[in-house]
Scaffold this motif. Sequence first.
Motif, PDB file in Angstrom:
ATOM      1  N   ILE A  88      -7.712 -12.337 -10.097  1.00  0.00           N
ATOM      2  CA  ILE A  88      -7.229 -11.205 -10.893  1.00  0.00           C
ATOM      3  C   ILE A  88      -5.797 -11.523 -11.336  1.00  0.00           C
ATOM      4  N   THR A  89      -5.527 -11.352 -12.629  1.00  0.00           N
ATOM      5  CA  THR A  89      -4.170 -11.607 -13.125  1.00  0.00           C
ATOM      6  C   THR A  89      -3.253 -10.426 -12.811  1.00  0.00           C
ATOM      7  N   GLU A  90      -1.969 -10.681 -12.811  1.00  0.00           N
ATOM      8  CA  GLU A  90      -0.987  -9.627 -12.592  1.00  0.00           C
ATOM      9  C   GLU A  90      -1.111  -8.537 -13.657  1.00  0.00           C
ATOM     10  N   GLU A  91      -1.349  -8.943 -14.912  1.00  0.00           N
ATOM     11  CA  GLU A  91      -1.456  -7.984 -16.010  1.00  0.00           C
ATOM     12  C   GLU A  91      -2.672  -7.070 -15.828  1.00  0.00           C
ATOM     13  N   TYR A  92      -3.803  -7.646 -15.418  1.00  0.00           N
ATOM     14  CA  TYR A  92      -5.006  -6.837 -15.208  1.00  0.00           C
ATOM     15  C   TYR A  92      -4.817  -5.905 -14.009  1.00  0.00           C
ATOM     16  N   ALA A  93      -4.147  -6.390 -12.980  1.00  0.00           N
ATOM     17  CA  ALA A  93      -3.865  -5.551 -11.812  1.00  0.00           C
ATOM     18  C   ALA A  93      -2.974  -4.377 -12.208  1.00  0.00           C
ATOM     19  N   ARG A  94      -2.012  -4.612 -13.087  1.00  0.00           N
ATOM     20  CA  ARG A  94      -1.141  -3.524 -13.577  1.00  0.00           C
ATOM     21  C   ARG A  94      -1.972  -2.478 -14.330  1.00  0.00           C
ATOM     22  N   ALA A  95      -2.926  -2.935 -15.144  1.00  0.00           N
ATOM     23  CA  ALA A  95      -3.823  -2.018 -15.860  1.00  0.00           C
ATOM     24  C   ALA A  95      -4.682  -1.232 -14.870  1.00  0.00           C
ATOM     25  N   LEU A  96      -5.108  -1.872 -13.797  1.00  0.00           N
ATOM     26  CA  LEU A  96      -5.887  -1.169 -12.765  1.00  0.00           C
ATOM     27  C   LEU A  96      -5.025  -0.123 -12.057  1.00  0.00           C
ATOM     28  N   ALA A  97      -3.743  -0.421 -11.858  1.00  0.00           N
ATOM     29  CA  ALA A  97      -2.831   0.562 -11.256  1.00  0.00           C
ATOM     30  C   ALA A  97      -2.654   1.757 -12.192  1.00  0.00           C
ATOM     31  N   ALA A  98      -2.580   1.508 -13.497  1.00  0.00           N
ATOM     32  CA  ALA A  98      -2.497   2.608 -14.465  1.00  0.00           C
ATOM     33  C   ALA A  98      -3.765   3.453 -14.395  1.00  0.00           C
ATOM     34  N   ASN A  99      -4.924   2.799 -14.249  1.00  0.00           N
ATOM     35  CA  ASN A  99      -6.179   3.534 -14.112  1.00  0.00           C
ATOM     36  C   ASN A  99      -6.172   4.375 -12.843  1.00  0.00           C
ATOM     37  N   ALA A 100      -5.668   3.823 -11.756  1.00  0.00           N
ATOM     38  CA  ALA A 100      -5.568   4.592 -10.514  1.00  0.00           C
ATOM     39  C   ALA A 100      -4.671   5.809 -10.726  1.00  0.00           C
ATOM     40  N   GLY A 101      -3.599   5.649 -11.498  1.00  0.00           N
ATOM     41  CA  GLY A 101      -2.717   6.765 -11.818  1.00  0.00           C
ATOM     42  C   GLY A 101      -3.433   7.849 -12.615  1.00  0.00           C
ATOM     43  N   ALA A 131      -3.587  -9.062  -2.632  1.00  0.00           N
ATOM     44  CA  ALA A 131      -3.075 -10.261  -3.295  1.00  0.00           C
ATOM     45  C   ALA A 131      -3.071 -11.459  -2.346  1.00  0.00           C
ATOM     46  N   VAL A 132      -2.923 -12.615  -2.951  1.00  0.00           N
ATOM     47  CA  VAL A 132      -2.787 -13.840  -2.165  1.00  0.00           C
ATOM     48  C   VAL A 132      -1.443 -13.790  -1.429  1.00  0.00           C
ATOM     49  N   PRO A 133      -1.311 -14.522  -0.320  1.00  0.00           N
ATOM     50  CA  PRO A 133      -0.097 -14.421   0.513  1.00  0.00           C
ATOM     51  C   PRO A 133       1.217 -14.712  -0.207  1.00  0.00           C
ATOM     52  N   ASP A 134       1.211 -15.602  -1.214  1.00  0.00           N
ATOM     53  CA  ASP A 134       2.479 -15.939  -1.861  1.00  0.00           C
ATOM     54  C   ASP A 134       2.784 -15.082  -3.097  1.00  0.00           C
ATOM     55  N   PHE A 135       1.984 -14.055  -3.375  1.00  0.00           N
ATOM     56  CA  PHE A 135       2.240 -13.156  -4.493  1.00  0.00           C
ATOM     57  C   PHE A 135       3.397 -12.219  -4.127  1.00  0.00           C
ATOM     58  N   THR A 136       4.360 -12.065  -5.030  1.00  0.00           N
ATOM     59  CA  THR A 136       5.544 -11.252  -4.712  1.00  0.00           C
ATOM     60  C   THR A 136       5.827 -10.150  -5.739  1.00  0.00           C
ATOM     61  N   ALA A 137       4.982  -9.989  -6.740  1.00  0.00           N
ATOM     62  CA  ALA A 137       5.264  -9.023  -7.813  1.00  0.00           C
ATOM     63  C   ALA A 137       4.513  -7.704  -7.616  1.00  0.00           C
ATOM     64  N   HIS A 138       4.443  -7.253  -6.366  1.00  0.00           N
ATOM     65  CA  HIS A 138       3.721  -6.009  -6.081  1.00  0.00           C
ATOM     66  C   HIS A 138       4.289  -4.837  -6.880  1.00  0.00           C
ATOM     67  N   GLY A 139       5.607  -4.770  -6.965  1.00  0.00           N
ATOM     68  CA  GLY A 139       6.251  -3.686  -7.707  1.00  0.00           C
ATOM     69  C   GLY A 139       5.880  -3.682  -9.179  1.00  0.00           C
ATOM     70  N   LYS A 140       5.791  -4.853  -9.787  1.00  0.00           N
ATOM     71  CA  LYS A 140       5.410  -4.924 -11.198  1.00  0.00           C
ATOM     72  C   LYS A 140       3.987  -4.420 -11.411  1.00  0.00           C
ATOM     73  N   VAL A 141       3.115  -4.676 -10.456  1.00  0.00           N
ATOM     74  CA  VAL A 141       1.739  -4.182 -10.550  1.00  0.00           C
ATOM     75  C   VAL A 141       1.723  -2.657 -10.458  1.00  0.00           C
ATOM     76  N   ILE A 142       2.380  -2.099  -9.460  1.00  0.00           N
ATOM     77  CA  ILE A 142       2.365  -0.649  -9.235  1.00  0.00           C
ATOM     78  C   ILE A 142       3.152   0.087 -10.321  1.00  0.00           C
ATOM     79  N   ASP A 143       3.999  -0.625 -11.069  1.00  0.00           N
ATOM     80  CA  ASP A 143       4.663  -0.020 -12.228  1.00  0.00           C
ATOM     81  C   ASP A 143       3.638   0.585 -13.192  1.00  0.00           C
ATOM     82  N   GLY A 144       2.430   0.030 -13.235  1.00  0.00           N
ATOM     83  CA  GLY A 144       1.389   0.584 -14.099  1.00  0.00           C
ATOM     84  C   GLY A 144       1.097   2.032 -13.753  1.00  0.00           C
TER      85      GLY A 144
END
Length: 183
Positions: A88-101, A131-144
């Motif tokens: 899953i890409t960061e951009e798609y995850a952000r869109a999924l967070a917007a959907n959750a919102g 996310a995978v262990p080395d992913f660090t952009a959790h905040g950017k995803v939840i920004d959605g």
Amino acid sequence: LLRRGAMLRAVASLRRGAPVWRRSLLGVRTVQTEAAMAAAGIQLPAYQLATSPFYVKAQQDGDRLYLGLHVGQDAAGQVVRGKVGHDITEEYARALAANAGLRMLSTLSHYCNGDLDKVQQVVWLTGQVNAVPDFTAHGKVIDGCSEILVKVLGDRGQHTRSCYGVGSAQGVVGCELIVRVSL
């Protein structure tokens, strides 16, 4: 003329920090969230019941409404599974967070009897990202999710927030919410 009691209640609510947009001094609604959403082309998904008889989607305690986990779904309403940074890409995850919102707003609308103007303030948002262990952009995803809350509710949608990564979850992105409402 305003009755003295109405004026005193209005002043007291301002002292308590109640949003001024909520009611005019005459008691007439001055903001109509649903009309503003329609004008912006935002449509909420249908409210979904809890998937188990052992819990509910939201629980009220005084003027607080606690919303349980809402996960991001695809256009067909199916929970998206996978890991951000792997399949899953960061951009798609952000869109999924917007959907959750949007799904959380649908639940809020359901519990507020279709009147999102009853939402006084979103207080707290918690977001989790599978996310995978080395992913660090959790905040950017939840920004959605954060963005959709502010887009729909304006200043009432601004909130404090925490977000974190998880090793496994029922969906790619999940969000929980605490909201102050007047029901």
